[in-house]
Enzyme design. Structure first.
Site, PDB file in Angstrom:
ATOM      1  N   SER A 101       0.863  -1.200   0.000  1.00  0.00           N
ATOM      2  CA  SER A 101       0.000   0.000   0.000  1.00  0.00           C
ATOM      3  C   SER A 101       0.889   1.235   0.000  1.00  0.00           C
ATOM      4  O   SER A 101       2.011   1.189   0.519  1.00  0.00           O
ATOM      5  CB  SER A 101      -0.876   0.017   1.257  1.00  0.00           C
ATOM      6  OG  SER A 101      -1.478   1.276   1.427  1.00  0.00           O
TER       7      SER A 101
ATOM      8  N   TYR B 137      -1.673  -0.591  10.689  1.00  0.00           N
ATOM      9  CA  TYR B 137      -1.823  -1.013   9.277  1.00  0.00           C
ATOM     10  C   TYR B 137      -0.641  -0.537   8.440  1.00  0.00           C
ATOM     11  O   TYR B 137      -0.004  -1.323   7.730  1.00  0.00           O
ATOM     12  CB  TYR B 137      -3.134  -0.470   8.714  1.00  0.00           C
ATOM     13  CG  TYR B 137      -3.319  -0.705   7.224  1.00  0.00           C
ATOM     14  CD1 TYR B 137      -3.672  -1.965   6.728  1.00  0.00           C
ATOM     15  CD2 TYR B 137      -3.152   0.337   6.304  1.00  0.00           C
ATOM     16  CE1 TYR B 137      -3.845  -2.174   5.365  1.00  0.00           C
ATOM     17  CE2 TYR B 137      -3.330   0.129   4.934  1.00  0.00           C
ATOM     18  CZ  TYR B 137      -3.669  -1.125   4.471  1.00  0.00           C
ATOM     19  OH  TYR B 137      -3.832  -1.332   3.114  1.00  0.00           O
TER      20      TYR B 137
HETATM   21  N1  NAP Z   1      -8.711  -0.899  -1.532  1.00  0.00           N
HETATM   22  C1  NAP Z   1      -7.721  -0.074  -1.337  1.00  0.00           C
HETATM   23  O1  NAP Z   1      -7.863   1.159  -1.400  1.00  0.00           O
HETATM   24  C2  NAP Z   1      -6.341  -0.608  -1.040  1.00  0.00           C
HETATM   25  C3  NAP Z   1      -5.257   0.301  -1.093  1.00  0.00           C
HETATM   26  C4  NAP Z   1      -3.989  -0.159  -0.816  1.00  0.00           C
HETATM   27  C5  NAP Z   1      -3.790  -1.487  -0.517  1.00  0.00           C
HETATM   28  N2  NAP Z   1      -4.846  -2.331  -0.464  1.00  0.00           N
HETATM   29  C6  NAP Z   1      -4.580  -3.727  -0.127  1.00  0.00           C
HETATM   30  O2  NAP Z   1      -5.113  -4.560  -1.123  1.00  0.00           O
HETATM   31  C7  NAP Z   1      -5.510  -5.807  -0.555  1.00  0.00           C
HETATM   32  C8  NAP Z   1      -6.956  -6.097  -0.928  1.00  0.00           C
HETATM   33  O3  NAP Z   1      -7.764  -5.028  -0.495  1.00  0.00           O
HETATM   34  P1  NAP Z   1      -9.278  -4.863  -1.001  1.00  0.00           P
HETATM   35  O4  NAP Z   1      -9.562  -3.423  -0.986  1.00  0.00           O
HETATM   36  O5  NAP Z   1      -9.498  -5.659  -2.227  1.00  0.00           O
HETATM   37  O6  NAP Z   1     -10.045  -5.532   0.250  1.00  0.00           O
HETATM   38  P2  NAP Z   1     -11.519  -6.109   0.366  1.00  0.00           P
HETATM   39  O7  NAP Z   1     -12.414  -5.557  -0.673  1.00  0.00           O
HETATM   40  O8  NAP Z   1     -11.895  -5.914   1.796  1.00  0.00           O
HETATM   41  O9  NAP Z   1     -11.290  -7.664   0.098  1.00  0.00           O
HETATM   42  C9  NAP Z   1     -10.501  -8.400   0.981  1.00  0.00           C
HETATM   43  C10 NAP Z   1     -10.408  -9.840   0.532  1.00  0.00           C
HETATM   44  O10 NAP Z   1      -9.620 -10.573   1.485  1.00  0.00           O
HETATM   45  C11 NAP Z   1     -10.423 -11.575   2.112  1.00  0.00           C
HETATM   46  N3  NAP Z   1     -10.047 -11.673   3.518  1.00  0.00           N
HETATM   47  C12 NAP Z   1     -10.079 -10.700   4.464  1.00  0.00           C
HETATM   48  N4  NAP Z   1      -9.660 -11.183   5.654  1.00  0.00           N
HETATM   49  C13 NAP Z   1      -9.364 -12.486   5.438  1.00  0.00           C
HETATM   50  C14 NAP Z   1      -8.894 -13.543   6.257  1.00  0.00           C
HETATM   51  N5  NAP Z   1      -8.655 -13.363   7.568  1.00  0.00           N
HETATM   52  N6  NAP Z   1      -8.686 -14.774   5.712  1.00  0.00           N
HETATM   53  C15 NAP Z   1      -8.951 -14.977   4.395  1.00  0.00           C
HETATM   54  N7  NAP Z   1      -9.375 -14.022   3.563  1.00  0.00           N
HETATM   55  C16 NAP Z   1      -9.595 -12.806   4.088  1.00  0.00           C
HETATM   56  C17 NAP Z   1     -11.858 -11.114   1.919  1.00  0.00           C
HETATM   57  O11 NAP Z   1     -12.783 -12.183   1.985  1.00  0.00           O
HETATM   58  P3  NAP Z   1     -13.464 -12.646   3.386  1.00  0.00           P
HETATM   59  O12 NAP Z   1     -13.843 -11.403   4.139  1.00  0.00           O
HETATM   60  O13 NAP Z   1     -14.622 -13.503   3.001  1.00  0.00           O
HETATM   61  O14 NAP Z   1     -12.416 -13.451   4.104  1.00  0.00           O
HETATM   62  C18 NAP Z   1     -11.763 -10.533   0.504  1.00  0.00           C
HETATM   63  O15 NAP Z   1     -11.716 -11.566  -0.437  1.00  0.00           O
HETATM   64  C19 NAP Z   1      -5.239  -5.679   0.944  1.00  0.00           C
HETATM   65  O16 NAP Z   1      -3.988  -6.226   1.238  1.00  0.00           O
HETATM   66  C20 NAP Z   1      -5.243  -4.193   1.171  1.00  0.00           C
HETATM   67  O17 NAP Z   1      -4.475  -3.826   2.302  1.00  0.00           O
HETATM   68  C21 NAP Z   1      -6.115  -1.922  -0.721  1.00  0.00           C
END
Ligand code: NAP
Length: 262
Positions: free
Chosen positions: A139, A152
């Site tokens: 991130s 985080y």
């Molecule tokens: N969106 C952003 O703005 C952003 C920016 C920078 C970095 N990121 C990074 O990108 C990655 C994905 O983010 P996202 O925005 O796509 O998140 P998201 O929409 O919340 O999706 C998270 C995914 O991870 C799974 N997950 C969460 N906790 C889990 C656990 N304990 N065990 C197994 N699976 C789990 C969720 O499914 P379940 O809840 O069903 O387990 C879902 O498939 C993360 O590492 C986040 O830090 C995101």
């Protein structure tokens, strides 16, 4: 451009929605056989994987479950995408340093750092054998510590550092390791009611929609829009392909110009 990924195999963590799902979809459309994991399997993940595994990937047992299934289904792993991360909003306090106890630090480090450490350990023997590639989703908060929830940003900084270490140790053995560091991406984390974006809007005292509309300006995003999950998927697919054959140990920022440092 043909990414020449057809016939490869991949494991994607956190693949049921958001960035992980977009990566699973992009890789599947490129002819990759994907095994994806999340706690709750969604119809979309089932569509864009050859096996969708339910497991809590913040635990050692969950990672073992996912990789036992992946080895059985795929035979070997060419690509690992360490995507799982963030954190459950109902368990997250958005206060200052003195408001946050060890539990939050522990939870965020298990999910954002240790999941990738354990997944990398589980996949590496196969990746070495097949001269594969890892992309880890970090991130921009790794570079902007005070802008993210306490614990985080620190976990993401450690994650970027971990990936760099692994790239140096295993690059000479044919495994390419890189990180992708997104700014705000329009995933359920920001857009769905009840998740992180909605909570941030609430503590800021504005409505969710209003908050999302103002976000590019408030965050200083030069492109004046947030990134879409598919755009991260495309970058990841390029990085794991042989088209990026000499890209290793790099951190690719995809944030519409949020970061202002050179
Ligand atoms: N969106 C952003 O703005 C952003 C920016 C920078 C970095 N990121 C990074 O990108 C990655 C994905 O983010 P996202 O925005 O796509 O998140 P998201 O929409 O919340 O999706 C998270 C995914 O991870 C799974 N997950 C969460 N906790 C889990 C656990 N304990 N065990 C197994 N699976 C789990 C969720 O499914 P379940 O809840 O069903 O387990 C879902 O498939 C993360 O590492 C986040 O830090 C995101």
């Amino acid at each position: 451009m043909d990414l020449q990924l057809n016939g490869k195999t991949a494991v994607v963590t956190g693949a049921s929605r958001g960035i992980g799902l977009a990566v699973a979809q992009t890789l599947t459309e490129e002819g990759v056989r994907v095994v994806g994991g999340a706690r709750k399997v969604t119809a979309e993940l089932e569509k864009y994987s050859v096996a969708a595994i339910s497991a809590d990937l913040s635990t050692t047992e969950g990672i073992t479950t996912l990789f036992d299934a992946a080895h059985a289904e795929l035979g070997g792993i060419d690509i690992l995408i360490n995507n799982v991360g963030g954190g459950d909003v109902e368990q997250m306090t958005l206060g200052g340093f003195l408001d946050i106890g060890d539990e939050q630090w522990d939870r965020l480090f298990e999910l954002n750092l240790m999941s990738a450490v354990r997944a990398t350990r589980a996949a590496l023997p196969s990746l070495i054998e097949r001269r594969g590639a890892i992309v880890t989703i970090s991130s921009i908060n790794a570079h902007l510590p005070a802008a993210g929830p306490v614990g985080y940003s620190e976990a993401k900084a450690a994650l970027t550092s971990f990936s760099k270490r692994i790239s140096e140790e295993f690059g000479p053995r044919g495994v390419r390791v890189n990180t992708v560091s997104p700014g705000v991406v329009g995933t359920p984390l920001w857009r769905e009611p009840g998740r992180f974006g909605a909570k941030l809007a609430e503590v800021s005292g504005v409505g969710h929609e209003e908050f999302l509309t103002a976000l590019p300006r408030e965050f200083g995003i030069a492109s004046d829009r947030i990134t879409e999950p598919e755009e991260v998927g495309a970058l990841v697919a390029f990085l794991v392909s042989e088209r990026a054959g000499n890209i290793l140990g790099a951190d690719y920022v995809i944030d519409g110009g949020t970061l202002k440092v050179v």
